[in-house]
Design an enzyme around this catalytic site. Structure first.
Site, mmCIF file in Angstrom:
data_model
loop_
_atom_site.group_PDB
_atom_site.id
_atom_site.type_symbol
_atom_site.label_atom_id
_atom_site.label_comp_id
_atom_site.label_asym_id
_atom_site.label_seq_id
_atom_site.Cartn_x
_atom_site.Cartn_y
_atom_site.Cartn_z
ATOM 1 N N CYS A 45 -40.412 30.232 -34.538
ATOM 2 C CA CYS A 45 -39.490 31.212 -33.852
ATOM 3 C C CYS A 45 -40.075 32.526 -33.645
ATOM 4 O O CYS A 45 -39.911 32.887 -32.461
ATOM 5 C CB CYS A 45 -38.395 31.256 -34.819
ATOM 6 S SG CYS A 45 -37.552 29.727 -35.411
ATOM 7 N N ASP A 46 -40.707 33.009 -34.623
ATOM 8 C CA ASP A 46 -41.067 34.601 -34.444
ATOM 9 C C ASP A 46 -42.440 34.847 -34.315
ATOM 10 O O ASP A 46 -42.737 36.185 -34.150
ATOM 11 C CB ASP A 46 -40.307 35.329 -35.714
ATOM 12 C CG ASP A 46 -38.857 34.997 -35.658
ATOM 13 O OD1 ASP A 46 -38.499 34.912 -34.686
ATOM 14 O OD2 ASP A 46 -38.463 34.977 -36.736
ATOM 15 N N CYS A 52 -39.460 31.605 -40.132
ATOM 16 C CA CYS A 52 -39.839 30.671 -39.109
ATOM 17 C C CYS A 52 -40.868 31.123 -38.471
ATOM 18 O O CYS A 52 -40.905 32.056 -37.396
ATOM 19 C CB CYS A 52 -38.629 30.446 -38.446
ATOM 20 S SG CYS A 52 -38.961 29.157 -37.096
#
Length: 315
Positions: free
Chosen positions: A142-143, A139
């Protein structure tokens, strides 16, 4: 169906990510006495995520597994009956609906909330799993933040991969995009954007031979499938964007889904094609797939279930 004793509940929640736990919080507060089965991965995908910095209410960030412990504790404090176990079969042919747990116990429910999530597809190489959470991620949204100013690689050729490559290009110095064929599956407009972005380098006819690093990602060895040559590229992060698989197979005989298995819900609601069956989180969301949107849809599912049961005179 066997003649084993059947337990009857008002609301059964299947799955324990942000969607399931949020549904449990709301359902318990509404005195619906929800029973939640956590599934094969209690806490869902966040339990394989390291630091979460974009969930509201955690100004200093929080580890994914710790956040899911908080979710679970809050649901339990509200009175939700949280159990370890996995839904293995369903019978939605008539009401009340029946769900088999661990191939041995049947639960009969007036309303069912499906929050079984989706699982990222992986390449299946040893280094990918060993370094998952230590520079390997599925992701970018997300990261990607953790790799600002670094070089990263991303593997994939669809719209999601293109979108994530473009997202990473705004944060990272160089994005090395590994594409298995000599064309992308992404839409023409997304391909054009990728190819027009100067700090995205596309490797055509290529696959990931190995992710390099002992304790964190240090590089990637890319193999050209045309001539079998390899090259090693130093990177700090490796992103897999080859798709997600919704965990919806056991519902396919009863619930409407799209061609890839995501459960269809009536827009603006969590309602499925069966009255009294609701879906929340990543099992019905292939666009956002964020903890905060999953939690929001879990809230919707509990409220929809409450209104449904109230209209039926069951709560």
């Amino acid at each position: 169906m066997s003649e084993k004793a059947i337990e009857k509940v008002h609301v059964l929640i299947i799955g324990s990510g942000p969607a399931g736990y949020t549904a449990a919080i709301y359902a318990a507060r509404a005195n619906m006495k929800p029973v939640l089965y956590q599934g094969i991965q209690p806490g869902g995908q966040l339990t394989i995520t390291t630091e979460v910095e974009n969930y509201p209410g955690y100004p200093d960030g929080i580890q994914g597994p710790e956040m899911m412990v908080h979710f679970e504790k809050q649901a339990a404090r509200m009175g939700a009956d949280i159990r370890y176990g996995m839904a293995t079969k369903v019978d939605f042919s008539q009401q009340p609906y029946r769900v088999e747990i661990d191939e041995e116990t049947w639960i009969e429910a007036d309303a069912v909330i499906i929050s079984t999530g989706a699982s990222a597809k992986w390449l299946g190489i040893e280094s990918e799993q060993r370094l998952n959470g230590f520079g390997v991620s599925a992701c970018a949204v997300c990261d990607g933040f953790f790799f600002r100013g670094k070089e990263v690689a991303i593997v994939g050729a669809g719209d999601t991969a293109a979108e994530e490559a473009l997202y990473l290009s705004k944060l990272c110095t160089t994005v090395h995009m590994i594409v298995r064929k000599d064309t992308m599956r992404a839409s023409k407009v997304m391909q054009d954007r990728v190819l027009a972005t100067p700090n995205i380098t596309v490797y055509w006819n290529s696959e990931t031979d190995e992710i390099l690093g002992d304790h964190s990602v240090k590089g990637v060895r890319i193999k050209n499938t045309k001539d079998n040559t390899t090259q090693e590229v130093p990177i700090g992060g490796f992103f897999v964007a080859i798709g997600h698989q919704p965990n919806s197979a056991i519902f396919k005989d009863y619930i409407d889904m799209d061609e890839t298995g995501y459960i269809k819900t009536i827009p603006g609601t969590s309602k499925t094609n069966l009255e009294g069956v609701f879906a929340a989180g990543d099992v019905q969301d292939k666009n956002y797939r964020q903890a905060v949107t999953a939690a929001g849809s879990g809230c919707m599912a509990a409220l929809d279930a409450e209104r449904y049961l109230s209209a039926k005179g069951l709560v």
